[in-house]
Design an enzyme around this catalytic site. Structure first.
Site, PDB file in Angstrom:
ATOM      1  N   ASN A 113      -2.965   8.054   3.151  1.00  0.00           N
ATOM      2  CA  ASN A 113      -1.763   7.256   2.860  1.00  0.00           C
ATOM      3  C   ASN A 113      -2.116   5.781   2.938  1.00  0.00           C
ATOM      4  O   ASN A 113      -2.772   5.261   2.045  1.00  0.00           O
ATOM      5  CB  ASN A 113      -0.630   7.648   3.814  1.00  0.00           C
ATOM      6  N   GLU A 114      -1.732   5.102   4.001  1.00  0.00           N
ATOM      7  CA  GLU A 114      -2.079   3.675   4.112  1.00  0.00           C
ATOM      8  C   GLU A 114      -3.339   3.550   4.953  1.00  0.00           C
ATOM      9  O   GLU A 114      -3.277   3.376   6.163  1.00  0.00           O
ATOM     10  CB  GLU A 114      -0.929   2.900   4.735  1.00  0.00           C
TER      11      GLU A 114
HETATM   12  O1  AHR Z   1       8.282   4.008   3.778  1.00  0.00           O
HETATM   13  C1  AHR Z   1       8.104   3.761   5.135  1.00  0.00           C
HETATM   14  C2  AHR Z   1       6.644   3.643   5.516  1.00  0.00           C
HETATM   15  O2  AHR Z   1       6.087   2.515   4.929  1.00  0.00           O
HETATM   16  C3  AHR Z   1       5.738   4.730   5.060  1.00  0.00           C
HETATM   17  O3  AHR Z   1       5.760   5.815   5.902  1.00  0.00           O
HETATM   18  C4  AHR Z   1       4.389   4.093   5.076  1.00  0.00           C
HETATM   19  O4  AHR Z   1       3.512   4.622   4.120  1.00  0.00           O
HETATM   20  C5  AHR Z   1       4.693   2.636   4.863  1.00  0.00           C
HETATM   21  O5  AHR Z   1       4.123   1.866   5.863  1.00  0.00           O
END
Ligand code: AHR
Length: 659
Positions: free
Chosen positions: A373-374
């Protein structure tokens, strides 16, 4: 002839100078240059169980902690009389259950009461399916929906007796039909006989779920998702993919199979923000990967699961040891391969067989998979690499999505994009929760992106306005403006999803969000209407649109205008999106250049989203305050002369027909 042409072009030059001098924005739609195809996946949804988006939201289960597996096993429940907690129940991964026994005196009741998620919302004359796994011989329980808030007195909305007569565990069901609507009722269960019953997986669902499915989803919320015509559905997050630590990452394998045996997982959003602390927020996985694939299918959207790459949330873990070592990555890669088998494999494979057992023998036709993800730093590409190799080897057609980190620009972003190119991922996920200025200045973000590398998935974005207003009109206007640049660059941007999607008004951790809800109602924000207008007016091909030979991306001298044009080949319709972010009305002279002599642009319509109050928003009490308004509009000789009001998003649609 040549002289005639020279005269004509001189005339049209003078005309455009004159028009410009009259404060008119002279826009040309180059209809003879049919551009790149717009991907069907272009506008979609990002779904995560944040803000009680799944448990307590989209997932229509009304009982909180139905399996008594929360770390405080009675969280969400009050108990009275002779109640015991035991842990050798019928479901291996959820072993706890309760034993209700006669108190020894008929006046002293034994029972349990569940508070639901911020209460249990029920509607008059609607059916609610109560179910429970139970065992006991010749025993009886009374199941009630109650209002215990009104004037300190408990009122029973509806009650029914249920006989329990089985030595072995068995599922029992009954239907409750309350006579009145209440947003915060409770579910109460009394033992009414004088022996012992064991209860496990105590559940209550409206029967009127999306498509009437048992273990189903909340209808109004799914409807709001489906109504935007999403082309892609990303799940299950977001940060919950990663987990605060690896043991709490979203483990898709725990989210499939019989619901009773899906183990509870922590939800990191319960404690991520101390000022929005929700100790009762967990993931039951009741709405798991099967349900999410099904939802994508129902909406006609491509499913896009995102899996852990072996890195726990990097915001929360700076320590190397928090992540999987490269040498131990295999099971994570296997999870990804098995997921593809679950989605697409034939029914005689292990995971394809489970999909069939769950009710979907046909494959889900998964085409995209996200890994990570991030993420950031070298630890990400070095983990992603073996995933890419393994997936490419077994599933060469699968499109793999890598991440560019949590920021829309900066050090991590600059580092990761080239790394993603080296790994030859198909798409790169970009995230931008950015202020108004950023959106105003980013209309041309994708104009100069490298066309040879991976495509872009604008996977999480939202305009975060200033001050207390969160889902206010101005933020949505700027999102509309930004999306003209996405659309114009549809050859490189293949997907864009606003985030987050859902938020319970009493249980949010993050805002703004696309759709807000309470226990009975939901509201579509102005941002939702922007998504709706783009989703319904996606078109099939980009058509170049210019003002003074430049793309209209809100640059200096463009009067705060942003614009894009598409052709819908299936419908022979030109669709223009124009956003006026200035505080003045703007005159538009839009010429559809290059229309064949035998054809003409006929009268069409103009749909606008506007509010005089930039801070105004749609609310649960006033859900239709800002909604699109449609009007007819006429064109004259393939030229549209009109004025777009200040601070307005307008969609113009014209049919192309034979003269
Ligand atoms: O959308 C909220 C959060 O924002 C998500 O979980 C993450 O990927 C981002 O930091």
């Amino acid at each position: 002839m040549n002289r005639r042409l020279t005269l004509l072009s001189a005339f049209s030059f003078i005309a455009s100078v004159w028009i410009y001098s009259q404060g008119v924005n002279n826009i040309i739609v180059h209809t003879n240059k049919i551009g790149t195809e717009i991907q069907p996946t272009m506008y979609g949804h990002f779904f995560e169980d944040i803000n009680y988006g799944a448990d307590g939201g989209l997932y229509a289960e009304l009982v909180k902690n139905r399996s008594f597996e929360f770390p405080q096993n009675f969280m969400g429940w009050s108990i009275f009389g002779n109640v015991k907690l035991l842990n050798d129940g019928p479901f291996e991964k959820n072993p706890h259950y309760v034993r209700l026994s006669y108190s020894g005196h008929p006046a002293k009741s034994t029972g349990i009461e569940n508070e639901g998620f911020f209460g249990i919302g029920v509607k008059a004359e609607q059916n609610y399916r109560f179910s429970v796994w139970a065992r006991g011989e010749k025993q009886k329980i009374r199941v009630e929906l109650i209002d215990n808030d009104s004037m300190g007195e408990t009122q029973v909305l509806i009650a029914q007796e249920l006989g329990i007569n089985s030595k072995e565990w068995k599922k029992y069901e009954l239907i409750l039909t309350p006579k009145q609507t209440l947003d915060k009722s409770h579910l109460r269960i009394f033992l009414t006989s004088d022996g012992t019953v064991d209860l496990e997986h105590v559940s209550l669902f409206p029967t009127d779920t999306w498509k009437g499915r048992e273990n189903g989803l909340r209808k109004d919320l799914v409807q709001a998702l489906a109504d935007t015509k999403p082309g892609v559905f990303r799940f299950p997050g977001g940060c919950i993919v990663e987990g605060t630590d690896l043991t709490t990452r979203y483990n898709w394998k725990n989210s499939v199979g019989p619901v009773e045996n899906r183990p509870l997982n922590e939800n990191r959003w319960h404690y991520s923000f101390q000022h929005r602390f929700f100790p009762d927020y967990f993931q039951t996985y009741g709405m798991g990967f099967y349900e999410m694939f099904l939802l994508a299918e129902d909406m006609g959207a491509e499913p896009l699961p995102v899996l852990s790459c072996g890195l726990a949330c990097q915001f929360q873990n700076t320590d190397e040891d928090a992540h999987v070592k490269l040498s131990d990555l295999k099971p994570y890669i296997q999870d990804a391969l098995d997921l593809i088998e679950f989605a697409n494999g034939s029914t005689d494979t292990k995971w394809g067989g489970l999909r069939a057992e769950m009710g979907h023998p046909e494959p889900f036709n998964l085409k995209f998979i996200g890994i990570g993800n991030e993420q950031w730093g070298p630890e990400y590409p070095e983990r992603l690499k073996p995933f890419v190799e393994a997936i490419r080897k077994e599933y060469p057609d699968m499109k793999i999505i890598g991440s560019s980190g949590p920021n829309s620009e900066g050090k991590d972003f600059e580092y990761l994009w080239p790394e993603m190119k080296k790994l030859k991922v198909d798409l790169v996920d970009e995230h931008f929760y950015r202020p108004e200025e950023w959106f105003l200045n980013s209309g041309n973000r994708y104009d100069n992106y490298d066309r040879k590398g991976p495509k872009v998935f604008a996977g999480e974005y939202a305009c975060h306005g200033k001050g207390k207003k969160w889902n206010h009109f101005y933020a949505s206007l700027l999102e509309a403006a930004f999306l003209t640049g996405v659309e114009r660059n549809a050859d490189i941007v293949y997907m864009a999803t606003y985030a987050p999607l859902l938020a319970h008004i009493e249980g949010w951790q993050w805002r703004p969000d696309l759709i807000w809800f309470d226990n009975l109602r939901s509201v579509r924000t102005c941002s939702w209407y922007v998504q709706y207008l783009y989703g319904h007016n996606k078109g099939t091909n980009v058509i170049p649109l210019t003002m003074n030979n430049k793309a209209v991306s809100g640059q200096d001298g463009q009067n705060g205008l942003f614009a894009s044009a598409v052709l819908d080949k299936d419908d022979n319709t030109y669709i223009l999106k124009v956003v006026n972010t200035s505080d003045k009305g703007q005159k538009l002279n839009i010429e559809f250049k290059g229309i064949k002599k035998s054809l003409a642009i006929t009268d069409g319509k103009c749909i606008t989203l506007h509010s005089d109050n930039l801070d105004a928003e749609n609310t649960l009490d006033d859900p239709n305050r800002i909604i699109p308004i449609e009007k007819s509009i006429s064109v004259d000789d393939n030229v549209l002369n009109t004025e777009i009001e200040k601070m307005t998003f307008a969609v113009y649609k014209f049919k192309l027909s034979k003269k």
